[in-house]
Design a protein around this motif. Structure first.
Motif, PDB file in Angstrom:
ATOM      1  N   GLU A   1       7.374 -66.995  42.847  1.00  0.00           N
ATOM      2  CA  GLU A   1       8.789 -67.268  42.569  1.00  0.00           C
ATOM      3  C   GLU A   1       9.680 -66.189  43.187  1.00  0.00           C
ATOM      4  N   VAL A   2       9.245 -64.928  43.103  1.00  0.00           N
ATOM      5  CA  VAL A   2      10.001 -63.858  43.755  1.00  0.00           C
ATOM      6  C   VAL A   2       9.992 -64.062  45.268  1.00  0.00           C
ATOM      7  N   PHE A   3       8.839 -64.410  45.811  1.00  0.00           N
ATOM      8  CA  PHE A   3       8.739 -64.659  47.246  1.00  0.00           C
ATOM      9  C   PHE A   3       9.707 -65.751  47.687  1.00  0.00           C
ATOM     10  N   ALA A   4       9.755 -66.858  46.947  1.00  0.00           N
ATOM     11  CA  ALA A   4      10.637 -67.968  47.318  1.00  0.00           C
ATOM     12  C   ALA A   4      12.100 -67.538  47.294  1.00  0.00           C
ATOM     13  N   GLU A   5      12.456 -66.735  46.317  1.00  0.00           N
ATOM     14  CA  GLU A   5      13.826 -66.222  46.217  1.00  0.00           C
ATOM     15  C   GLU A   5      14.169 -65.348  47.422  1.00  0.00           C
ATOM     16  N   LEU A   6      13.250 -64.455  47.781  1.00  0.00           N
ATOM     17  CA  LEU A   6      13.509 -63.557  48.903  1.00  0.00           C
ATOM     18  C   LEU A   6      13.435 -64.289  50.241  1.00  0.00           C
ATOM     19  N   ARG A   7      12.565 -65.262  50.348  1.00  0.00           N
ATOM     20  CA  ARG A   7      12.504 -66.039  51.591  1.00  0.00           C
ATOM     21  C   ARG A   7      13.840 -66.692  51.878  1.00  0.00           C
TER      22      ARG A   7
ATOM     23  N   ALA B   1      11.773 -64.313  58.899  1.00  0.00           N
ATOM     24  CA  ALA B   1      11.071 -65.515  58.442  1.00  0.00           C
ATOM     25  C   ALA B   1       9.831 -65.076  57.668  1.00  0.00           C
ATOM     26  N   LEU B   2       9.620 -65.681  56.504  1.00  0.00           N
ATOM     27  CA  LEU B   2       8.537 -65.262  55.612  1.00  0.00           C
ATOM     28  C   LEU B   2       7.547 -66.385  55.352  1.00  0.00           C
ATOM     29  N   GLN B   3       6.269 -66.026  55.341  1.00  0.00           N
ATOM     30  CA  GLN B   3       5.186 -66.919  54.938  1.00  0.00           C
ATOM     31  C   GLN B   3       4.355 -66.199  53.885  1.00  0.00           C
ATOM     32  N   ALA B   4       3.713 -66.971  52.993  1.00  0.00           N
ATOM     33  CA  ALA B   4       2.933 -66.353  51.917  1.00  0.00           C
ATOM     34  C   ALA B   4       1.582 -67.030  51.762  1.00  0.00           C
ATOM     35  N   VAL B   5       0.583 -66.216  51.433  1.00  0.00           N
ATOM     36  CA  VAL B   5      -0.781 -66.679  51.206  1.00  0.00           C
ATOM     37  C   VAL B   5      -1.176 -66.330  49.776  1.00  0.00           C
ATOM     38  N   ALA B   6      -1.745 -67.293  49.079  1.00  0.00           N
ATOM     39  CA  ALA B   6      -2.273 -67.033  47.741  1.00  0.00           C
ATOM     40  C   ALA B   6      -3.602 -66.307  47.869  1.00  0.00           C
ATOM     41  N   LEU B   7      -3.620 -65.032  47.509  1.00  0.00           N
ATOM     42  CA  LEU B   7      -4.835 -64.223  47.577  1.00  0.00           C
ATOM     43  C   LEU B   7      -5.505 -64.278  46.206  1.00  0.00           C
ATOM     44  N   LEU B   8      -6.506 -65.152  46.083  1.00  0.00           N
ATOM     45  CA  LEU B   8      -7.119 -65.373  44.777  1.00  0.00           C
ATOM     46  C   LEU B   8      -8.570 -64.923  44.769  1.00  0.00           C
TER      47      LEU B   8
END
Length: 435
Positions: A152-158, A166-173
């Motif tokens: 959610e923080v990532f989406a806000e900052l993107r 430009a931002l992309q995110a990976v779920a590191l699980l």
């Protein structure tokens, strides 16, 4: 005082500029050490033309770079913005990989609130922007419930940064959670909602092949790409890279697959390494090396000098046709105590650690065109008529000059205009770190 003053005009020339030829499209000329001499014409925030030196229209305002280098803005394709800058709050006392895991886990459990993650991520973005970065992919620790907070923080900052980076995110699980249908299902749903990728750190696990197959099928069913941390170890018995390539080929997975680190590949015997590299090439997998962090963590034993550099078989992978790039990885956290998300530093150290020199003709691609292509953004990381004039200007004229100093006097140009390059003050983080 800048080494050159940009014209205060919408239409101007960057005269006598030296460009890394590997980053240039729409212009061809003889290059020396992979460097081209040109005039760059900028109009209304875009690159209007790339011309032979001395041929730009004489009536236009100009900045004479006196052969100074001009690069496209950078791509940092493997970072950890959510972990960044926690060193002063949670250090790694022995610099080991296990020490990093344990201390990040403790800090995450105690401190990673929405406000904490936002403050540190935004500090990192301000830093990267000032250094000249335009595209970042970050891995986000996705151990429930952290995945919801961080995405959610990532989406806000993107959204807030969309006109700058430009931002992309990976779920590191944790990959063992892939076989827990409820937990994994929620992580996949959050990742899909925010347009992310699926990822994790591979290691020898029970049911590893089943885990991989489940991960790949979930990615295929949800239209997601995959970006994995792979074989980040000196243990030559860890061969998950080979299994990943075999799984992609067996399943016919059509999405993009990127793997980072791949350290143990350099510990294999030549025949096994060659077979693995051939499989990676056949599967169309991209590889990103993290030379600064890998050299910091790998082969670290108390009281013993390291015997190897910790990096993957970069030259062999590239020679096999595998897309290869380098990136920052961690910044001032237990996995890497240093760093500033500066692709110039990453490039400079990669040249030394990976021997990307002699010749340097195509080396600039590893922080520009190749990572942009891997991340699906062919509009970034290159100099081409019609693209935005998002550039980084250097007083350095040749490779020796460029690689011998940190280039702290660089000028970052976005949409044809110079930006404020002041870096954020570390004191800005005191309110979150002092807790």
């Amino acid at each position: 005082m800048s080494f050159v003053e940009l014209p205060n005009a919408p239409h101007y020339v960057l005269a006598n500029a030296t460009l890394p030829a590997i980053t240039v499209e729409g212009y061809s000329a003889a290059a020396s050490e992979g460097l081209l001499c040109t005039d760059l014409v900028i109009a209304d925030g875009k690159i209007e033309s790339v011309l032979p030196p001395g041929t730009a229209p004489a009536a236009l305002p100009r900045a004479d770079l006196r052969e100074g280098m001009v690069w496209p803005c950078f791509v940092d394709m493997h970072t950890h913005l959510d972990k960044g800058h926690i060193w002063e709050r949670r250090r790694n006392p022995d610099g080991s990989f296990m020490g990093a895991l344990e201390n990040v886990s403790a800090d995450r459990a105690a401190n990673w609130s929405t406000d904490d993650v936002r403050a540190r991520m935004e500090f990192s973005l301000k830093t990267a922007y000032a250094h000249g970065t335009k595209l970042i992919r970050t891995h986000l620790d996705s151990i429930p419930p952290q995945h919801r907070i961080s995405f959610e923080v990532f989406a806000e900052l993107r959204e807030a940064w969309k006109d700058r980076i430009a931002l992309q995110a990976v779920a590191l699980l944790p990959l063992e959670q892939v076989l827990d249908a409820n937990v994994f299902g929620d992580i996949v749903a959050v990742t899909r909602t925010h347009g992310g990728l699926l990822g994790g750190a591979t290691r020898i696990l029970p049911d590893f092949e089943k885990i991989l197959e489940t991960l790949f099928k979930a990615a295929a069913d949800n239209g997601l790409d995959i970006d994995l941390h792979v074989d980040e170890t000196e243990d030559r018995e860890v061969l998950t890279l080979k299994t990943i390539a075999e799984t992609k080929l067996r399943l016919g997975f059509q999405g993009a697959v990127t793997v980072g680190h791949c350290c143990s590949l350099a510990r294999q015997d030549e025949d096994l390494a060659r077979r693995t590299i051939d499989l990676v090439a056949e599967a169309g997998i991209s590889v990103v090396s993290l030379p600064m962090c890998n050299m910091y963590l790998q082969d670290r034993h108390a009281g013993r000098t390291p015997r190897w550099r910790g990096v993957t078989l970069f030259h062999e992978l590239a020679a096999a046709g595998v897309p290869t790039a380098v990136s920052s990885d961690n910044t001032r956290d237990p996995f890497y105590a240093y760093g500033d998300l500066d692709p110039v530093e990453v490039f400079r150290e990669a040249v030394r650690i990976l021997h990307l020199d002699h010749p340097l003709d195509e080396a600039a691609r590893v922080v520009t065109t190749t990572p942009a292509d891997i991340l699906g953004r062919r509009d970034i990381g290159r100099i081409k008529p019609g693209l935005p004039a998002d550039l980084v200007l250097f007083s350095a004229r040749r490779w020796s000059e460029f690689l011998s100093r940190p280039q702290a006097d660089r000028i970052v140009v976005r949409n044809g205009m110079g930006i404020d390059r002041r870096l954020p003050d570390y004191r800005d983080l005191d309110p979150v770190l002092d807790r």
